[in-house]
Scaffold this active site. Structure first.
Site, mmCIF file in Angstrom:
data_model
loop_
_atom_site.group_PDB
_atom_site.id
_atom_site.type_symbol
_atom_site.label_atom_id
_atom_site.label_comp_id
_atom_site.label_asym_id
_atom_site.label_seq_id
_atom_site.Cartn_x
_atom_site.Cartn_y
_atom_site.Cartn_z
ATOM 1 N N TYR A 142 0.817 -1.215 0.000
ATOM 2 C CA TYR A 142 0.000 0.000 0.000
ATOM 3 C C TYR A 142 0.854 1.270 0.000
ATOM 4 O O TYR A 142 0.354 2.367 -0.207
ATOM 5 C CB TYR A 142 -0.946 0.027 1.205
ATOM 6 C CG TYR A 142 -2.004 -1.059 1.179
ATOM 7 C CD1 TYR A 142 -2.398 -1.662 -0.008
ATOM 8 C CD2 TYR A 142 -2.624 -1.478 2.351
ATOM 9 C CE1 TYR A 142 -3.353 -2.651 -0.037
ATOM 10 C CE2 TYR A 142 -3.592 -2.470 2.332
ATOM 11 C CZ TYR A 142 -3.950 -3.065 1.136
ATOM 12 O OH TYR A 142 -4.907 -4.039 1.112
ATOM 13 N N LYS A 192 3.742 -15.351 1.422
ATOM 14 C CA LYS A 192 3.731 -16.212 0.236
ATOM 15 C C LYS A 192 5.187 -16.412 -0.187
ATOM 16 O O LYS A 192 5.610 -15.971 -1.255
ATOM 17 C CB LYS A 192 2.909 -15.565 -0.878
ATOM 18 C CG LYS A 192 1.421 -15.480 -0.584
ATOM 19 C CD LYS A 192 0.675 -16.760 -0.897
ATOM 20 C CE LYS A 192 0.582 -16.983 -2.392
ATOM 21 N NZ LYS A 192 -0.041 -18.299 -2.702
ATOM 22 N N ASP A 225 -2.515 -17.910 1.636
ATOM 23 C CA ASP A 225 -3.756 -18.440 1.045
ATOM 24 C C ASP A 225 -4.243 -19.648 1.847
ATOM 25 O O ASP A 225 -5.430 -19.775 2.159
ATOM 26 C CB ASP A 225 -3.570 -18.784 -0.440
ATOM 27 C CG ASP A 225 -2.329 -19.625 -0.710
ATOM 28 O OD1 ASP A 225 -1.438 -19.700 0.155
ATOM 29 O OD2 ASP A 225 -2.252 -20.228 -1.796
ATOM 30 N N ASP A 249 -4.842 -7.246 5.841
ATOM 31 C CA ASP A 249 -6.094 -6.562 5.545
ATOM 32 C C ASP A 249 -7.179 -7.611 5.262
ATOM 33 O O ASP A 249 -8.284 -7.569 5.808
ATOM 34 C CB ASP A 249 -5.861 -5.680 4.300
ATOM 35 C CG ASP A 249 -6.932 -4.629 4.136
ATOM 36 O OD1 ASP A 249 -7.848 -4.575 4.972
ATOM 37 O OD2 ASP A 249 -6.856 -3.860 3.154
ATOM 38 N N ASP A 253 -10.153 -9.295 8.136
ATOM 39 C CA ASP A 253 -11.586 -9.187 7.857
ATOM 40 C C ASP A 253 -12.245 -10.564 7.877
ATOM 41 O O ASP A 253 -13.362 -10.721 8.364
ATOM 42 C CB ASP A 253 -11.831 -8.518 6.498
ATOM 43 C CG ASP A 253 -11.888 -7.007 6.631
ATOM 44 O OD1 ASP A 253 -11.433 -6.494 7.671
ATOM 45 O OD2 ASP A 253 -12.387 -6.344 5.703
#
Ligand code: NAD
Length: 368
Positions: A142, A192, A225, A249, A253
């Site tokens: 970001y 990852k 993942d 992020d 959630d």
């Protein structure tokens, strides 16, 4: 010992309503547990814009840098939607996070037994769940440069850069290990590393911090993942999860929604330790200013009250009192008290924002 200081920034919409209930809780701890706070209240977001023409004044920013912890309600509202980007209410929040360098975002996913049927997952998967996601908040994709949309070979290209330095990874890893030591002593790091160099570095640095500084904490690694999948399959396998800004992020959630309503979710953003050893810290509910219900006494104050419980635990070393407050919340829910957002098919006793706050204070008193 000096009285610990707390800056309260109620903000906009339901922010002010839920903060009124937190003030009742703070007063209770002062009166009944000899745990007084030096509380100052100030403006942020639209409320600050209305008075000062900016969403966070320099004077408030200076106060924020001095106090032991900040408790924020929520910012924003439709009346501010057309303001210039530079003075939008959210900019006040971002300024606080940036200037205090709050790099570790803590999002607990805790499922109170009385609300286990609220989750989209089966009761036995979520009942009693208590995990913590630590998301790196001030770096990663970001913020990385270069970024932008540009022309290349006759077509548009969108570019963002995932970039982490060792020191950025090291400090957030330390936050996660420190938290785990106060909880169940387990950290799972997610990245990852199979496809991203930043992931390889992340895994390596987290392992080094573990080996050199926290060998007593159990560390595991998981691809992000697979982590998302495991969070839905059997979330109770985790204690603390540490991950980067982007994956955090998404994963926070997912984890948050395991537990039901937005009105129940607290958070903390922590920075480097100050001279007194406490981390720079801001505590706030995950929800926004909820203009659709603002001013109607419908807001659930629990997310903000639980944010104060996090402050007790992580800024003020009052873990036992934080447990007491969480148990009081658990009790009122078990007694069937429900603000509108918690009213499921099984019903309950409908209560207003202030009735919920009063019931939690009464439950605190009955805990003595
Ligand atoms: P929101 O979180 O304010 O509301 C989403 C939905 O959840 C609404 O239906 C609302 O009524 C409900 N809700 C939220 N908190 C609740 C509570 N405590 N009790 C009962 N119901 C609750 O998100 P939104 O509607 O997307 O945004 C509204 C405003 O808040 C916008 O201006 C947005 O920019 C701002 N916002 C601020 C923050 C923050 O201050 N940290 C976070 C998110 C959104």
């Amino acid at each position: 010992m000096t009285t610990p200081s707390l800056l309260i920034l109620p903000g906009d919409g339901i922010g002010a309503e839920v903060m009124t209930e937190v003030r009742k809780v703070i007063d209770w701890f002062g009166a009944k547990r000899d745990l007084a706070f030096d509380v100052t209240e100030d403006l942020v977001g639209g409320a600050a814009y209305d008075k000062h023409g900016v969403p966070l004044s320099d004077a408030t920013m200076a106060k924020a840098q001095e106090v032991d912890a900040i408790l924020l309600g929520a910012v924003g509202g439709p009346q501010y939607d057309d303001l210039d980007f530079s003075v939008k209410p959210e900019r006040g929040l971002l300024r606080l996070r940036k200037e205090m360098d709050l790099y570790a975002n803590l999002r607990p996913a805790q499922c109170f037994d009385a609300l286990a049927d609220f989750s989209s997952l089966k009761r036995d998967v979520v009942a009693g769940l208590d995990i913590m996601i630590v998301r790196e908040l001030t770096s990663g994709i970001y913020f990385g440069e270069p970024r932008g949309i540009f022309e290349e070979n006759g077509e548009r290209v969108g570019l963002n850069t995932q970039r982490y330095t060792e020191s950025e990874i090291r400090r957030v890893a330390r936050s996660a290990f420190e938290l785990a030591k106060r909880r169940n002593n387990k950290v799972c790091s997610m990245e990852k590393a199979n496809v991203m160099e930043s992931g390889i570095l992340w895994r390596g640095v987290v392992s080094e911090v573990h080996e050199n500084e926290y060998p007593e904490v159990e560390l595991s690694h998981m691809y992000a993942d697979a982590g998302g999948m495991q969070l839905c399959r059997w979330p109770k396998q985790f204690d603390v999860i540490v991950t980067d800004n982007l994956f955090g992020d998404l994963l926070s959630d997912v984890a948050a929604m395991l537990t039901g309503s937005l009105g129940m979710l607290p958070s903390a953003s922590l920075g480097a330790p100050m001279e007194n050893g406490r981390p720079k810290a801001m505590y706030e509910p995950v929800h926004g200013s909820a203009p659709d219900i603002a001013g109607q006494g419908k807001a659930n104050p629990i997310a903000c009250i639980l944010s104060f419980a996090m402050a007790l635990r992580y800024s003020f070393d009052e873990g036992t009192e934080a447990d007491r407050l969480e148990a009081a919340v658990e009790k009122v829910l078990a007694d069937g008290l429900r603000t509108g957002d918690l009213m499921g098919p099984e019903g309950g006793t409908p209560v207003s924002t202030s009735e919920m706050g009063d019931a939690i204070v009464a439950a605190l008193t009955s805990s003595l």
